[in-house]
Motif scaffolding. Structure first.
Motif, short mmCIF file in Angstrom:
data_model
loop_
_atom_site.label_atom_id
_atom_site.label_comp_id
_atom_site.label_asym_id
_atom_site.label_seq_id
_atom_site.Cartn_x
_atom_site.Cartn_y
_atom_site.Cartn_z
N TYR A 60 1.04 -1.06 0.01
CA TYR A 60 -0.47 -0.09 0.18
C TYR A 60 0.57 1.36 0.11
N SER A 61 0.36 2.04 -1.00
CA SER A 61 1.02 3.59 -0.51
C SER A 61 0.10 4.67 -0.73
N PRO A 62 -0.53 5.14 -0.14
CA PRO A 62 -1.23 6.30 0.27
C PRO A 62 -1.52 7.09 -1.34
N TYR A 274 4.13 -5.80 18.29
CA TYR A 274 5.15 -6.10 17.31
C TYR A 274 4.46 -5.43 16.00
N TYR A 276 2.32 -2.26 16.30
CA TYR A 276 2.66 -1.28 16.38
C TYR A 276 4.12 -0.59 15.81
N GLN A 278 6.42 -2.65 14.16
CA GLN A 278 6.80 -2.78 12.45
C GLN A 278 5.83 -2.54 11.30
N GLY A 279 4.74 -2.00 12.04
CA GLY A 279 3.78 -1.83 10.78
C GLY A 279 3.44 -0.23 11.57
N ILE A 280 3.38 0.46 12.03
CA ILE A 280 2.71 2.02 12.11
C ILE A 280 3.50 2.13 12.12
N GLN A 281 4.70 2.36 13.06
CA GLN A 281 5.83 3.05 13.14
C GLN A 281 6.72 3.63 12.30
N GLN A 282 6.64 2.08 11.19
CA GLN A 282 7.65 2.48 10.34
C GLN A 282 6.93 2.45 9.03
N GLY A 283 5.35 2.64 8.86
CA GLY A 283 4.92 3.23 7.88
C GLY A 283 3.87 2.23 7.20
N GLU A 284 4.32 0.61 7.52
CA GLU A 284 4.23 -0.40 6.89
C GLU A 284 2.71 -1.30 7.01
N MET A 285 1.70 -0.18 6.79
CA MET A 285 -0.01 0.01 6.84
C MET A 285 -0.24 -1.79 6.78
#
Lengths: 321, 545
Positions: A60-62, A274, A276, A278-285
């Motif tokens: 995903y890329s916004p 995890y 949060y 790997q996904g949210i903080q690193q922008g990997e939605m």
């Protein structure tokens, strides 16, 4: 104007589903109007976002948008299962949930029963207010309180250890063994009063006649709780239990994350913390969505299973559906 | 009545749904008097009382003919979450994101996905838009330092420049690994400042035995959770080997890389740490104390020090107006004294929303204004006449250099409305210890603190002449392809060695740092996880640089 005989006959004719709906709608349209807000809420915030689930299988890329982002298949799922401790994450999450079901679930019920049995109105109100209040403390403050109390040097524990000359040999805040107990019991302290409100209201619906009849039969107060109060609130309890099982893998990240340190990370790292990191903080939605979807799939399966078991055990009386 | 209620309900519904619309952070447009309106995202600082009516804001607005609108963000690691959520939900970002430490991977990601503007055209315009930047770099830095800056501002993969960096060359930022020792205790016990690991251990033992703070005596204090260069692990491990958890590679001397966490020196460091723990020379809170509790321990309210040696950042982890802080003196390290290159922190970004709105030129102009000598001085200290004045004739700084300004307000602990509380998009050639004259009226302790730091710098520079490690590896920058190919291996290995570090120190799952068997199992597990593949990849990146 009085109805004519022909109109009265027409009213008695069998109606189709839509007709029936309109008849009911007209009869109590105000109630339907009241439902508009919650229905709109659920539609907007629960159903519309489901369209976005597809990003679990996309990169995903916004900027490219949900539809424009390229498909990557099960890459994110492989990424999650490729983490060397993924089993640990699942177990830690389930352990917290099961602990909560075993301890955190019955305690508000017991508390509600105690409140119901209590006949002193003043005491009842005071106790209820005191137990509900911690619910309004934010998690950050709660964890701050835990840290302040349990600090073996500057905290309450440190103070007592010096006063009574008992050396503290372990920092409870970093203890793996203590983490789940601290997590749950602080949660129980905080949420017990609030969670019991539903049961207290369910108990207030117990008919007085049942109690009077039981009294005539010579039932003690405890016996009446067992044979009158508990059966009355059992449907509510069953419903809440099924819903609890339906969110067994959905433990929020905030509290575990706030309580986490390098010593207790083996038990405090749960799926949501995890995701949060790997996904949210690193922008990997996409990664976050994919693991979230996996969690939901397992939750739905568990919910259906527990609902089915409840239906079988109670002869279809207490299941949700 | 029913109809009235129905109308109220319907209105509530409509208004409720209207409220679900997304907000916007973008200011955009111009004011009536022709000023460009720019929005700046910033994490507020408790010491800054007002951002809007701020001397720095007023100065920038006047100099650049702009009106600044501040958008407040959470501090710390939550910033990354906030920005990631904003981007994912397609919210408009502020024109400038000021002073955000997002990490190289995240910056590259947002740059490549065109959320952060590629500033290369501005930086290539050396005689125009970025003249201030290049003028200062070329005149105030050595050729080697210029090369470092030129290399570090570019993205490794695309060569683009996504951030206006904050450049610092001051020794202030190189003081991570020097501890502080309680001079009063040393005097009472008639001891000297230790100069080797063995002497250090003996002094700690003497502190423990003497119990100068009664039951509260802590021979050595620090925390592995401390941030901003105050992590005790860095202090102790650097007595044995060059250690930086974020850059765990060392050059073996022949240009070949090795992971520091697989070396014998690293193991020796862990053994020493474990010994201190086992003998209660370190408190049990070493893994759990946060910055707040560290302050309470290092500078307790009772007014008597509890610690013999403090492995922390003495300004950040103490209450600076506490008498206790001044019991400590700097202890010259006999371990690695790392002379870091010029610091180039990519922390300020111009967003594509700013570019789309046609305000990027103005935004870059603002950031360049902060990069001037005056701008940088204002960002760090505040306004002339309020925070600093011209120095007295012939005045010297704490380090004995010619003073360039005189600080009349304590730069660290006084609330004010002259700075934004973030140092970003600036070039600080020197810090207060090197260039400032301190006014004795500024604060009771300010001058003393500067002298302490100056002494610490002096000791550090001496140590660095002898012990500056030769095997330091600069931050390795991987290409996007390399990053994606080894994502899981990197995550697993980095997670594992960090976890194993704590496990060795706490004997978790039978891990014992003194047992060869346990150590070999640890090394084998790292190999099984693909350390060789990761090492080859790191070597490639190193060779490229």
């Amino acid at each position: 104007m009085a109805k004519t005989a022909a109109m009265a006959v027409q009213d008695l004719r069998p109606k189709t589903g839509i007709q029936l709906f309109w008849v009911r709608f007209k009869k109590c349209w105000q109630l339907h109007l009241m439902m508009l807000l919650p229905v709109a809420y659920v539609f907007l915030f629960s159903y519309v976002p489901m369209y976005g689930i597809q990003i679990a299988f996309k990169e995903y890329s916004p900027r490219k948008g949900i539809m424009g982002s390229p498909w990557v298949g099960l890459e994110h799922l492989k990424g999650f299962f490729g983490y060397y401790k993924w089993t640990n994450l699942v177990w830690n999450t389930m352990a917290l949930s099961l602990y909560s079901i075993c301890v955190g679930f019955p305690i508000p019920i017991i508390f509600a029963l105690i409140m119901h049995v209590n006949t002193q109105k003043g005491l009842k109100k005071v106790a209820q207010n005191i137990t509900v209040m911690p619910n309004y403390i934010s998690l950050v403050i709660l964890i701050g309180m835990i840290n302040t109390i349990l600090n073996p040097m500057t905290g309450v524990i440190g103070y007592f250890s010096r006063v009574f000359n008992i050396p503290v040999t372990e920092d409870i805040r970093g203890s793996e063994e203590a983490f789940r107990h601290l997590y749950q019991w602080s949660g129980i302290w905080q949420g017990m009063g609030w969670s019991s409100i539903m049961y207290i209201s369910a108990l207030s619906g117990v008919p007085d006649e049942l109690h009077e009849a039981a009294k005539l039969d010579g039932a003690t107060r405890l016996r009446r709780v067992w044979s009158v109060d508990i059966p009355t609130i059992l449907p509510t309890v069953a419903l809440m239990l099924i819903m609890r099982f339906g969110s067994i893998l959905s433990v929020g990240y905030q509290k575990a994350w706030l309580m986490q340190n390098s010593q207790n990370i083996d038990v405090s790292e749960i799926i949501s913390t995890y995701v949060y990191k790997q996904g949210i903080q690193q922008g990997e939605m996409s990664f976050g969505t994919c693991v979230g979807l996996l969690q939901s799939a397992i939750n739905v399966t568990l919910l259906c299973t527990v609902n089915w078991i409840t239906n079988v055990l109670t002869d279809n009386e207490m299941g949700m559906f | 009545m029913k109809k009235f209620l129905a109308i109220v309900l319907a209105l509530t519904t409509v208004l409720g749904l209207c409220a679900c619309g997304s907000g916007t952070n973008s200011a955009g447009g111009t004011t009536e008097d022709g000023k460009t309106i720019l929005s700046i995202g910033i994490a507020p600082n408790a010491l800054v009382m007002d951002l809007d009516n701020n001397e720095l804001t007023k100065w920038v607005e006047e100099q650049c003919n702009v009106e600044l609108k501040f958008v407040e963000y959470a501090g710390g690691t939550d910033v990354a979450t906030q920005i990631s959520t904003q981007i994912a939900s397609n919210q408009v970002l502020p024109d400038i994101l000021y002073g955000f430490n997002l990490g190289e991977d995240v910056i590259a990601k947002y740059g490549e996905e065109e959320y952060f503007m590629d500033l290369t055209p501005y930086f290539e315009d050396r005689e125009g838009a970025s003249k201030v930047f290049w003028d200062r770099i070329t005149t105030e830095l050595t050729e080697y330092e210029q090369d470092v800056v030129d290399r570090k501002i570019h993205d490794a993969d695309t060569g683009a420049i996504y951030a206006v960096p904050c450049i610092e060359t001051s020794t202030t930022d190189k003081m991570d690994f020097q501890m502080w020792i309680n001079q009063k205790w040393l005097d009472q016990l008639d001891l000297e400042i230790p100069t080797s690991t063995e002497e250090f251990y003996n002094v700690l033992k003497a502190f423990q035995k003497a119990k100068l703070a009664g039951d509260r005596t802590i021979p050595l204090y620090g925390s592995t959770r401390a941030n901003l260069g105050g992590n005790i692990m860095n202090f102790l491990m650097n007595l044995f080997c060059y250690y930086d958890a974020d850059r765990p590679w060392i050059d073996k001397g022949d240009g070949k890389l090795q992971a520091v966490y697989t070396t014998d020196e690293y193991r020796e460091g862990l053994k020493f740490f474990k010994k201190l723990l086992d003998e209660n020379l370190l408190p049990i809170t070493v893994f759990t104390d946060t910055n707040t509790s560290m302050k309470q321990v290092i500078t307790p309210r009772e007014g008597q020090a509890w610690c013999g040696v403090v492995a922390a950042h003495l300004t950040l982890h103490t209450i600076v107006d506490s008498e206790v802080m001044y019991d400590y003196v700097p202890m010259q390290t006999w371990g690695c004294a790392v002379k870091t290159d010029v610091t180039v922190d990519p922390t300020t970004f111009i967003t594509m929303d700013c570019y789309d709105g046609g305000r990027a030129d103005k935004a870059f102009e603002v950031l360049m204004k902060l990069f001037t000598y005056e701008g940088s001085l204002r960002v760090r200290y505040g306004a002339e006449g309020i925070n600093w004045v011209k120095p007295d004739e012939g005045a010297k700084s704490a380090q004995g250099l010619d003073a360039q300004y005189k600080l009349i307000i304590d730069a660290i602990s006084i609330q004010n409305t002259s700075v934004w509380g973030k140092i970003a998009s600036t070039f600080n050639r020197y810090a207060e210890g090197e260039e400032a004259q301190s006014d004795p009226n500024a604060s009771k302790y300010f001058a003393t603190r500067l002298e302490m730091h100056a002494e610490s710098y002096r000791l550090f520079q001496e140590a660095a002449e002898k012990n500056n490690p030769k095997n330091i590896v600069p931050p390795l920058i991987f290409t996007t392809e390399e990053k994606n190919d080894t994502l899981m291996t990197r995550t697993n290995i980095n997670d594992y060695w960090r976890k194993a570090q704590t496990d060795f120190l706490n004997n978790v799952d039978g891990m014992d740092i003194n047992s060869d068997k346990s150590w070999n199992e640890y090394l084998k597990k790292l190999d099984d996880m693909g350390l060789q593949t990761y090492l080859e990849l790191a070597q490639k990146a190193y060779d490229r640089q």
